[in-house]
Scaffold this motif. Structure first.
Motif, PDB file in Angstrom:
ATOM      1  N   GLU A 120      -2.344   2.808  -2.584  1.00 10.90           N
ATOM      2  CA  GLU A 120      -2.991   3.939  -3.264  1.00 10.90           C
ATOM      3  C   GLU A 120      -3.677   4.879  -2.284  1.00 10.90           C
ATOM      4  O   GLU A 120      -3.784   6.073  -2.545  1.00 10.90           O
ATOM      5  N   ASN A 121      -4.153   4.349  -1.153  1.00 13.09           N
ATOM      6  CA  ASN A 121      -4.871   5.185  -0.187  1.00 13.09           C
ATOM      7  C   ASN A 121      -3.934   5.880   0.808  1.00 13.09           C
ATOM      8  O   ASN A 121      -4.390   6.482   1.762  1.00 13.09           O
ATOM      9  N   GLU A 123      -1.848   8.636   0.397  1.00 16.63           N
ATOM     10  CA  GLU A 123      -1.405   9.746  -0.454  1.00 16.63           C
ATOM     11  C   GLU A 123      -0.236  10.522   0.113  1.00 16.63           C
ATOM     12  O   GLU A 123       0.659  10.921  -0.627  1.00 16.63           O
ATOM     13  N   TYR A 126       2.861   8.602  -0.597  1.00 11.27           N
ATOM     14  CA  TYR A 126       3.103   8.601  -2.041  1.00 11.27           C
ATOM     15  C   TYR A 126       3.767   9.911  -2.475  1.00 11.27           C
ATOM     16  O   TYR A 126       4.780   9.906  -3.175  1.00 11.27           O
ATOM     17  N   ASN A 136       6.637   6.225 -10.523  1.00 13.67           N
ATOM     18  CA  ASN A 136       5.697   5.114 -10.619  1.00 13.67           C
ATOM     19  C   ASN A 136       6.212   4.064 -11.602  1.00 13.67           C
ATOM     20  O   ASN A 136       6.772   4.416 -12.637  1.00 13.67           O
ATOM     21  N   THR A 142      -1.062  -5.767 -10.389  1.00 15.53           N
ATOM     22  CA  THR A 142      -0.968  -4.939  -9.194  1.00 15.53           C
ATOM     23  C   THR A 142      -1.122  -5.821  -7.965  1.00 15.53           C
ATOM     24  O   THR A 142      -1.988  -6.685  -7.922  1.00 15.53           O
ATOM     25  N   TRP A 152      -7.072  -3.131  -0.919  1.00 18.70           N
ATOM     26  CA  TRP A 152      -6.082  -2.058  -1.040  1.00 18.70           C
ATOM     27  C   TRP A 152      -5.103  -2.424  -2.145  1.00 18.70           C
ATOM     28  O   TRP A 152      -4.489  -3.498  -2.109  1.00 18.70           O
ATOM     29  N   LYS A 153      -4.941  -1.509  -3.101  1.00 15.06           N
ATOM     30  CA  LYS A 153      -3.987  -1.731  -4.189  1.00 15.06           C
ATOM     31  C   LYS A 153      -2.641  -1.103  -3.815  1.00 15.06           C
ATOM     32  O   LYS A 153      -2.591  -0.007  -3.279  1.00 15.06           O
ATOM     33  N   CYS A 154      -1.596  -1.839  -4.146  1.00 14.55           N
ATOM     34  CA  CYS A 154      -0.245  -1.375  -3.850  1.00 14.55           C
ATOM     35  C   CYS A 154       0.413  -0.881  -5.136  1.00 14.55           C
ATOM     36  O   CYS A 154       0.452  -1.606  -6.136  1.00 14.55           O
ATOM     37  N   MET A 155       0.875   0.349  -5.115  1.00 18.89           N
ATOM     38  CA  MET A 155       1.591   0.910  -6.270  1.00 18.89           C
ATOM     39  C   MET A 155       3.084   0.638  -6.103  1.00 18.89           C
ATOM     40  O   MET A 155       3.622   0.773  -5.001  1.00 18.89           O
TER      41      MET A 155
END
Length: 161
Positions: A120-121, A123, A126, A136, A142, A152-155
């Protein structure tokens, strides 16, 4: 821009690893899968077990990424370890490299779907993935990594052909 892909060559490791001058950026790209910052050429050899590609423009190494099969079939390929020379970012090289990789996945391997994970961090990565058509994916759980004392979240993102 005469961007091309070629199979990764171990001689590329030195150049690719030279781009890792910042610990935070390193983890955004690698998730620490190959080891803690800074990794060695030997640790980077992990990519030899994957389908690894080097992006070049006029014989200059510009970027790198891998593809792997999450299952035994080639129906889905998963992109990983996507990196572009920091001095070349913002010039369309990441997008061009991904477009070539997607064409390869579809036309050569016959993939029906490609997927990847992005923090997510991260950008800029992404939005680069979105610009080539990744969407997405909403997951029940998650993926979470503990990096540099942070969560840290992974999309998840994918694209169907």
């Amino acid at each position: 821009m005469a961007l091309r892909l070629r199979p990764y060559n171990e001689k590329d490791a030195e150049t690719i690893l030279s781009w890792n001058k910042d610990e935070r950026a390193f983890y955004k790209w690698s998730a620490g899968v190959m080891g803690e910052y800074p990794i060695t050429k030997e640790q980077f050899g992990f990519v030899n077990n994957l389908m690894a590609f080097t992006a070049i423009d006029d014989d200059e190494v510009i970027g790198f990424f891998t593809m792997r099969r999450p299952t035994a079939s080639f129906d889905e390929l998963r992109f990983g370890f996507v990196i572009v020379n920091p001095e070349m970012r913002g010039k369309g090289y990441g997008k061009g490299m991904l477009q070539l990789g997607l064409k390869f996945a579809k036309d050569i391997f016959g993939a029906q779907k490609v997927s990847l994970g992005v923090f997510e961090n991260n950008e800029s990565a992404y939005y680069c993935y979105k610009s080539v058509g990744f969407k997405n994916v909403i997951l029940e759980n998650t993926e979470i990594y503990n990096i540099l004392g942070e969560t840290w979240k992974c999309m998840e993102m994918d694209m169907q052909f």
